[in-house]
Structure formats: structure tokens, C-alpha cells
Design a protein around this motif. Sequence first.
Motif, mmCIF file in Angstrom:
data_model
loop_
_atom_site.group_PDB
_atom_site.id
_atom_site.type_symbol
_atom_site.label_atom_id
_atom_site.label_comp_id
_atom_site.label_asym_id
_atom_site.label_seq_id
_atom_site.Cartn_x
_atom_site.Cartn_y
_atom_site.Cartn_z
ATOM 1 N N HIS A 1 0.889 -1.202 -0.063
ATOM 2 C CA HIS A 1 0.360 0.520 0.040
ATOM 3 C C HIS A 1 0.186 1.568 0.426
ATOM 4 C CE1 HIS A 1 -3.087 -3.061 2.162
ATOM 5 N NE2 HIS A 1 -3.219 -2.771 0.940
ATOM 6 N N VAL A 2 0.537 2.442 -0.927
ATOM 7 C CA VAL A 2 1.309 3.402 -0.715
ATOM 8 C C VAL A 2 0.818 4.087 -0.797
ATOM 9 C CG1 VAL A 2 3.124 2.489 -2.299
ATOM 10 C CG2 VAL A 2 1.089 3.093 -3.191
ATOM 11 N N PRO A 3 1.049 5.894 -0.081
ATOM 12 C CA PRO A 3 2.507 5.579 0.050
ATOM 13 C C PRO A 3 2.166 4.970 1.554
ATOM 14 C CG PRO A 3 0.654 7.360 0.773
ATOM 15 C CD PRO A 3 -0.301 6.449 0.537
ATOM 16 N N ALA A 4 4.211 5.180 1.913
ATOM 17 C CA ALA A 4 4.551 3.195 2.209
ATOM 18 C C ALA A 4 5.735 3.984 2.980
ATOM 19 C CB ALA A 4 4.822 2.272 1.459
ATOM 20 N N TYR A 5 5.650 3.699 4.293
ATOM 21 C CA TYR A 5 6.979 3.737 4.575
ATOM 22 C C TYR A 5 8.714 3.738 4.133
ATOM 23 C CZ TYR A 5 10.237 1.542 8.587
ATOM 24 O OH TYR A 5 11.563 1.462 9.975
ATOM 25 N N ASP A 6 9.333 4.620 4.321
ATOM 26 C CA ASP A 6 10.307 4.306 2.783
ATOM 27 C C ASP A 6 10.966 3.598 2.931
ATOM 28 O OD1 ASP A 6 10.621 5.960 5.211
ATOM 29 O OD2 ASP A 6 12.255 7.090 4.956
ATOM 30 N N PRO A 7 11.505 2.891 4.568
ATOM 31 C CA PRO A 7 12.222 1.315 3.623
ATOM 32 C C PRO A 7 12.334 0.686 3.582
ATOM 33 C CG PRO A 7 12.695 2.958 6.508
ATOM 34 C CD PRO A 7 11.390 2.973 5.840
ATOM 35 N N PHE A 8 10.912 0.086 3.982
ATOM 36 C CA PHE A 8 9.801 -0.688 3.197
ATOM 37 C C PHE A 8 10.277 -1.114 1.457
ATOM 38 C CE2 PHE A 8 7.148 -2.394 6.391
ATOM 39 C CZ PHE A 8 8.331 -3.182 7.357
ATOM 40 N N LEU A 9 10.186 0.150 1.033
ATOM 41 C CA LEU A 9 10.170 0.603 -0.551
ATOM 42 C C LEU A 9 11.403 0.616 -0.898
ATOM 43 C CD1 LEU A 9 8.017 4.451 -0.477
ATOM 44 C CD2 LEU A 9 7.563 1.719 -1.564
ATOM 45 N N VAL A 10 12.847 1.211 -0.180
ATOM 46 C CA VAL A 10 13.638 0.827 -0.457
ATOM 47 C C VAL A 10 14.249 -0.653 -0.240
ATOM 48 C CG1 VAL A 10 16.351 1.131 0.248
ATOM 49 C CG2 VAL A 10 14.416 3.358 0.376
ATOM 50 N N THR A 11 13.520 -1.342 0.300
ATOM 51 C CA THR A 11 13.733 -2.990 0.712
ATOM 52 C C THR A 11 13.845 -3.463 -0.923
ATOM 53 O OG1 THR A 11 14.013 -3.245 2.998
ATOM 54 C CG2 THR A 11 13.265 -4.777 1.689
ATOM 55 N N ILE A 12 12.165 -3.346 -1.005
ATOM 56 C CA ILE A 12 11.802 -4.146 -2.290
ATOM 57 C C ILE A 12 12.674 -3.730 -3.406
ATOM 58 C CG2 ILE A 12 9.770 -4.055 -3.223
ATOM 59 C CD1 ILE A 12 7.546 -3.628 -1.391
ATOM 60 N N THR A 13 12.440 -2.267 -3.573
ATOM 61 C CA THR A 13 13.431 -2.381 -5.213
ATOM 62 C C THR A 13 14.878 -2.420 -4.962
ATOM 63 O OG1 THR A 13 13.339 0.083 -4.033
ATOM 64 C CG2 THR A 13 11.248 0.016 -6.232
ATOM 65 N N GLY A 14 15.622 -1.983 -3.848
ATOM 66 C CA GLY A 14 16.977 -2.627 -3.437
ATOM 67 C C GLY A 14 17.770 -4.245 -3.441
ATOM 68 N N MET A 15 16.061 -4.633 -3.695
ATOM 69 C CA MET A 15 16.625 -6.312 -3.749
ATOM 70 C C MET A 15 16.389 -7.288 -4.717
ATOM 71 S SD MET A 15 15.531 -8.200 0.201
ATOM 72 C CE MET A 15 15.986 -9.355 -0.289
ATOM 73 N N GLY A 16 15.773 -5.961 -5.673
ATOM 74 C CA GLY A 16 15.717 -6.295 -7.153
ATOM 75 C C GLY A 16 13.984 -6.844 -7.262
ATOM 76 N N ARG A 17 13.196 -6.696 -6.373
ATOM 77 C CA ARG A 17 11.570 -7.062 -6.372
ATOM 78 C C ARG A 17 10.957 -6.030 -7.129
ATOM 79 N NH1 ARG A 17 15.627 -10.485 -4.461
ATOM 80 N NH2 ARG A 17 14.675 -11.635 -3.255
ATOM 81 N N ARG A 18 10.019 -6.344 -7.689
ATOM 82 C CA ARG A 18 9.345 -5.367 -8.549
ATOM 83 C C ARG A 18 8.396 -5.221 -7.465
ATOM 84 N NH1 ARG A 18 5.101 -6.020 -12.169
ATOM 85 N NH2 ARG A 18 4.547 -8.004 -11.987
ATOM 86 N N LEU A 19 7.661 -3.422 -7.310
ATOM 87 C CA LEU A 19 6.842 -3.266 -6.234
ATOM 88 C C LEU A 19 5.312 -3.081 -7.373
ATOM 89 C CD1 LEU A 19 6.187 -1.506 -3.842
ATOM 90 C CD2 LEU A 19 7.163 0.251 -5.276
ATOM 91 N N VAL A 20 4.471 -3.515 -6.183
ATOM 92 C CA VAL A 20 3.426 -3.019 -7.775
ATOM 93 C C VAL A 20 2.855 -2.727 -6.150
ATOM 94 C CG1 VAL A 20 0.828 -4.612 -8.085
ATOM 95 C CG2 VAL A 20 3.122 -5.428 -8.492
#
Length: 365
Positions: free
Chosen positions: A116-135
Motif C-alpha cells: 500500500h502506498v504511500p508507504a514506510y520508506d525503508p520498505f520501499l527501499v528494501t523491495i526495490t533494492g533487493m531487485g523485487r518488483r514493486l506493485v
Amino acid sequence: MKLDSLSLEAARTRDGIKWALAAPGVIPAWVADMDFPVPEAVREAVARRAATDLGYPAWLDEPTAGPLAEAFAERMEARYGWRADPAHVRSYTDLNQALQVLLHLMTEPGDAVALHVPAYDPFLVTITGMGRRLVPMPLTAEGRFEVPAEPVRVLLLVNPQNPSGRSFTREELEELAAYADRHGTLVIADEIHADLTYAPARHIPFATILPERTVTLTSASKAFNMGGLHCSVAHVGARDVRDALGRQPAHIYGAPSVLGVEATVAAWRHGQTWLEEVLAILDRNRRLIAERLPAGVGYRMPDATYLAWLDFGIPDAASFVEREARVRLNPGPNYGGGDTFARLNFATSAPILEEILARIAAAVK
């Protein structure tokens, strides 16, 4: 209220990140720390442990960190009627570490993770930083969140939600559960703000709705103001996740410190009176914001948390407020939101919040 008397002068002597990094003349209302002292029971537990034995704890080789699992299960049943199995509890330093462990074990680069967005920013960084695709699951104008339009491997549910302060209703949770069951989706439920829910809203653990597909993450750090102690738990209801964790070498992910465990157990078992006093202050504060914000600033009073998601209707709102009002907020783009938005932490005393709101009102007018 004793907890409600902190002055601006006294607050400036605090040496945590929130106040220590504040620019001269600026009131910090950004990082999610509260300005209240921790419960007496927590101070006593930490002092007692420091005075007696700071050696290796008796629970060192237990994956559940010994007393944490039982204290967690007791609290879940007492507050939410959820009979969590202590044997399914694992300990971590914080929720970010737990999330990264789970994504590492249960997903591959390129896998879809809904949030769900807007979202807690470290979670956004984790998802994209680990190469997962954010939906993304966007917040609607009516204050509800959308369900993903496509199947995803993981749905990261932040409930209560940060930064919007939404507490999901049973209807919304059941809709998400039906989606997850239909698509075989693992739900990782961050419920760290659950204890900061205001009546008439009521927190419903997602694991009570879809236990076999849920991993619940939580900590005493937000509700009891102990972020620096780094102690959290994961209740792993999903068998395939338990199996994956069981195949990992012992101690590969580390463990919370003995002081973090002592403080968490003390907070969950003996901090309720303190928490009720804090909730009364926070409830007053969320209403005060609604009364004092000038017309034109969008604000939906949060169901939970001590965070206000504000729409100032002007570009680069957080910079404007810091420059013109001398109040530091977190910028909306940090959370995947628009730059007219900013997040305000209202977990402070009445004198400080009154000054924050007076400054913002003067600057916006």
C-alpha cells in the motif's frame, strides 16, 4: 499529565536522532520517535539486568529468544483474542531485518511484491533494492486502498498503515485475504503500530483471518518508544516459511540483545498503564491538529499511529514548512507520495505541539 509536560527547552537537551540533528530554531517532528520517557517497568528491567548479569542469556540457542515468544503470545491473546503459537515465533533485531530475511528466502529477483502506498520508506527501499518488483496499492481519495490487479508473490500489509494512519477494517482485511488465498500469495503483516489504535477503530491481526499464509511482524519499539533497543518478533504462521527458516544455519541472522529482550518483555507485560496514558495524550493531539490546521491543509484524522499525513497543496511542502515555519517534517516523496504532502509526528507534549501548529498556521496563512 506527567508525560505531557515536556518543554521545548528541555526537549532540546535530548540526544537521540530526532532532537540532536535539529537545526537551530527548528522543531523536529519527523523521525518516528516519541518525546515521552519509557515506562518505569522498562527502566527497572534494563537496570536490573545490567546490575546482575550481562553475559550470554540462557535462551541464547533458542530461535524464539526464550521469554519473547511467551510474552508475545500472552499479549496477542489478551489484547486481540489471537491465540498465537509461541513455537512459531522467531526473533530479529528489527522489522526491516525480518522483512529482508523473508524476501530473501521466499522470493527471487523480479518477483512481484505488493505494498500500500504511500508507504514506510525503508520498505520501499528494501523491495526495490533487493531487485523485487514493486506493485503499488494506492490510497484512494476516499481513504481506502486498492487490491492488486495482478497476482503477486508477496503482499506486504502495513496495518495500521504508515504514513496514512489507517487501521484496516475487517471487510478490507477479508478482501485482501480472499485475494491472497486465490493467488497463493504470502502475506507479511507489519503490525508494529497495533497498540496505537484509537477507539472506535479496532486492530484485527491478519493472522486471525488467514493464518496459514501469514507472517506477522511486530515490536514494542513504536508503542513503548524503544526504537534504539532493536528487538522484534515474527510469528510465522505459513508452514513453507517455517521450513525455509529451519533450513538456515543457526545464528546466521543474529539476534536481539539481552537488554532489548528484557525491555520488550517488561513493556508487553507491565507497561499497559503507561500506554493508556500515552494513548490519551496522542488522541488529544490528533484532534488538536484537526482544530488548529489552517483551511486548505488536507488532513484525515488517523485511526492509529502518532503520524499525521498532511496535504499542504503546494510543491515541496516539507521544505516550505521547514524554511517558513521552522518545523521539520518528512517529505511526502519519501513515502512514494506527492511533494505537496508531508508527514508530521505528533507524539510530543501539548506545549510543543501547540508551538508546532502555531508556526505552521502562521507560515501557511
